[in-house]
Structures are given as structure tokens and as C-alpha cells.
Design a protein around this motif. Structure first.
Motif, short mmCIF file in Angstrom:
data_model
loop_
_atom_site.label_atom_id
_atom_site.label_comp_id
_atom_site.label_asym_id
_atom_site.label_seq_id
_atom_site.Cartn_x
_atom_site.Cartn_y
_atom_site.Cartn_z
N ALA A 66 40.51 36.09 46.58
CA ALA A 66 41.72 36.90 46.65
C ALA A 66 42.62 36.47 47.79
O ALA A 66 43.84 36.57 47.70
CB ALA A 66 41.35 38.37 46.79
N GLN A 67 42.05 35.98 48.89
CA GLN A 67 42.84 35.53 50.01
C GLN A 67 43.58 34.23 49.72
O GLN A 67 44.59 33.93 50.35
CB GLN A 67 41.96 35.35 51.24
N LYS A 68 43.09 33.43 48.77
CA LYS A 68 43.69 32.13 48.48
C LYS A 68 44.77 32.20 47.40
O LYS A 68 45.32 31.18 47.02
CB LYS A 68 42.61 31.15 48.04
N LEU A 69 45.07 33.39 46.88
CA LEU A 69 46.09 33.50 45.85
C LEU A 69 47.46 33.19 46.42
O LEU A 69 47.78 33.52 47.55
CB LEU A 69 46.10 34.92 45.26
N VAL B 119 48.00 42.00 46.94
CA VAL B 119 48.03 40.63 46.43
C VAL B 119 48.06 40.59 44.92
O VAL B 119 47.96 39.52 44.33
CB VAL B 119 46.82 39.82 46.95
N GLY B 120 48.19 41.73 44.28
CA GLY B 120 48.36 41.75 42.84
C GLY B 120 47.09 41.95 42.07
O GLY B 120 47.03 41.66 40.88
N ILE B 121 46.02 42.44 42.70
CA ILE B 121 44.75 42.66 42.01
C ILE B 121 44.44 44.14 42.08
O ILE B 121 44.37 44.72 43.16
CB ILE B 121 43.62 41.85 42.66
N THR B 122 44.24 44.75 40.94
CA THR B 122 43.92 46.18 40.91
C THR B 122 42.44 46.43 40.67
O THR B 122 41.93 47.47 41.04
CB THR B 122 44.73 46.87 39.81
N ASP B 123 41.73 45.50 40.06
CA ASP B 123 40.30 45.67 39.82
C ASP B 123 39.53 44.79 40.78
O ASP B 123 39.70 43.58 40.81
CB ASP B 123 39.95 45.28 38.38
N CYS B 124 38.67 45.40 41.60
CA CYS B 124 37.95 44.66 42.62
C CYS B 124 36.90 43.72 42.02
O CYS B 124 36.45 42.80 42.69
CB CYS B 124 37.28 45.62 43.58
N HIS B 125 36.49 43.98 40.76
CA HIS B 125 35.45 43.15 40.18
C HIS B 125 36.00 41.85 39.59
O HIS B 125 35.23 41.04 39.07
CB HIS B 125 34.72 43.94 39.08
N ILE B 126 37.30 41.62 39.66
CA ILE B 126 37.86 40.41 39.05
C ILE B 126 37.44 39.18 39.84
O ILE B 126 37.04 38.18 39.27
CB ILE B 126 39.40 40.51 38.99
N MET B 127 37.52 39.23 41.16
CA MET B 127 37.17 38.07 41.97
C MET B 127 36.68 38.55 43.32
O MET B 127 36.81 39.73 43.66
CB MET B 127 38.37 37.14 42.14
#
Length: 200
Positions: A47-50, A34-42
Motif C-alpha cells: 500500500a505504501q508503494k502505490l 491511498v485509495g484502498i477501502t478493504d484492508c485485506h486487498i494488500m
């Protein structure tokens, strides 16, 4: 007789009851998809609602349908895909208190705050009213955006011209690591003569 160093019995069973367990977090592979590489961002719910397939682009003419600037139109200045938000030029202005630091002055500044993408809609190029965006394929296979919804004209929404401008121009001179054009165009394989075939 050996004794366990921890408690057993009903009290321990109540503490280890797993009926109200929290849902599992997304794996690193699903976050990358989904385009996120760092798990601490959100969190995993955010992440499911992106939005995966964006239909609103930078440079589009949109109308704000909710908030203090409801009914006003403006141009998309920036798209923040990691937050499902957009910044409309000159709209949703807020006061920002900035402390003085090295290289900049402090004070109270008026800046544009991000809006959630659900609070804006693209303006129909024919009717001038807010509309939904659909995808259509032309006869030559080109994918275009079209206006749809109640009262929409169904016309093609053109791609913003600002996206046609490259931020970095294409290089016209071959660099030291570029392959020469003569070597790139050289024919190294011919199935009829066997040129380029491996020796088995």
C-alpha cells in the motif's frame, strides 16, 4: 499460597522478547487516503508503494523498455491503479487456460498480461523516443504534461482523445428529483435590503 497458572522466569522472558517485532500495519484511515477501502486487498508495504499522482493515462502512446516486447510501441488499453500496472494493447501476450463454464466456452486463449508502469515510458510526440513526463502550468493556469529528460523536446503531451468521450451522456431533460431552473436562479438573498437574513 496462591500460585500463578502460567510459567515465569527466563523461558517466559525469551518467548515474550519484543526486539524483533514486526512493523505496525497501516490504519484504516491511511488506507482510505491511498485509495484502498478493504484492508485485506494488500499488505501495508504494498500500500505504501502505490502511485498517488499518475502521469500515464489510458490512451497514451508508450514504448516498452523492459521485457520480451522491449522497444515496441503501443497504446495504453487499461490502467490498474491498485497494482501500479498497465495493459498495452496487443503487447505482452500470454496463453490463458480457461475452463468451460456456464455462458462461455473453455480453451486456450491469448490475452494481454499487465505490465508494471516502470517498464513503459511515454513516446515523445516530436522525437518519437521514450521520455519522462513533467508537469507545467501555462499562462492561463492550465496544467499540461510535457516531455522531459535527456534528448527530450520539451513539447506538450496532449491528453488522449478517448478520455474526452463520456461513457454516460449528460442528461438533457430534467428528472423528477432535479430542481427547476426557475427556482435555482431565484435570488433569495440581498444584503442591502436584508432579504434572506435570519431573524435574531
Amino acid at each position: 499460597m496462591f500460585e500463578f497458572p502460567f510459567r515465569t522466569g527466563p523461558a517466559l522472558r525469551r518467548q515474550s522478547d519484543t526486539r524483533t517485532s514486526s512493523p505496525p500495519a497501516l490504519s484504516k484511515l491511511s488506507l482510505i487516503s491511498v485509495g484502498i477501502t478493504d484492508c485485506h486487498i494488500m499488505g501495508w508495504k504494498a500500500a505504501q508503494k502505490l502511485i498517488h499522482h499518475w502521469k500515464i493515462l489510458r490512451g497514451d502512446n508508450v514504448m516498452i523498455i523492459r521485457g520480451k516486447d522491449r522497444g515496441e510501441t503501443g497504446t495504453i488499453k487499461r490502467v490498474i491503479r491498485s497494482q501500479n500496472r498497465v495493459i498495452v494493447e496487443g503487447k505482452n501476450l500470454v496463453k490463458k487456460h480457461i475452463k468451460q463454464g456456464q455462458g462461455h466456452e473453455g480453451g486456450i486463449f491469448t490475452v494481454e498480461a499487465p505490465l508494471h508502469v516502470s517498464n513503459v515510458q511515454i513516446v515523445d510526440p516530436v522525437t518519437g523516443q521514450p521520455c519522462k513526463v513533467g508537469i507545467r502550468y501555462q499562462e492561463d493556469g492550465t496544467k499540461v504534461r510535457v516531455s522531459r529528460g535527456i534528448g527530450a523536446s520539451g513539447s506538450i503531451i496532449p491528453r488522449p482523445e478517448i478520455l474526452m468521450i463520456r461513457t454516460t451522456p449528460r442528461p438533457t431533460i430534467a428528472g423528477p428529483k432535479d430542481t427547476p431552473i426557475e427556482l435555482a436562479q431565484e435570488k433569495t438573498y440581498d444584503s442591502k435590503t436584508g432579504k434572506g437574513m435570519p431573524d435574531l
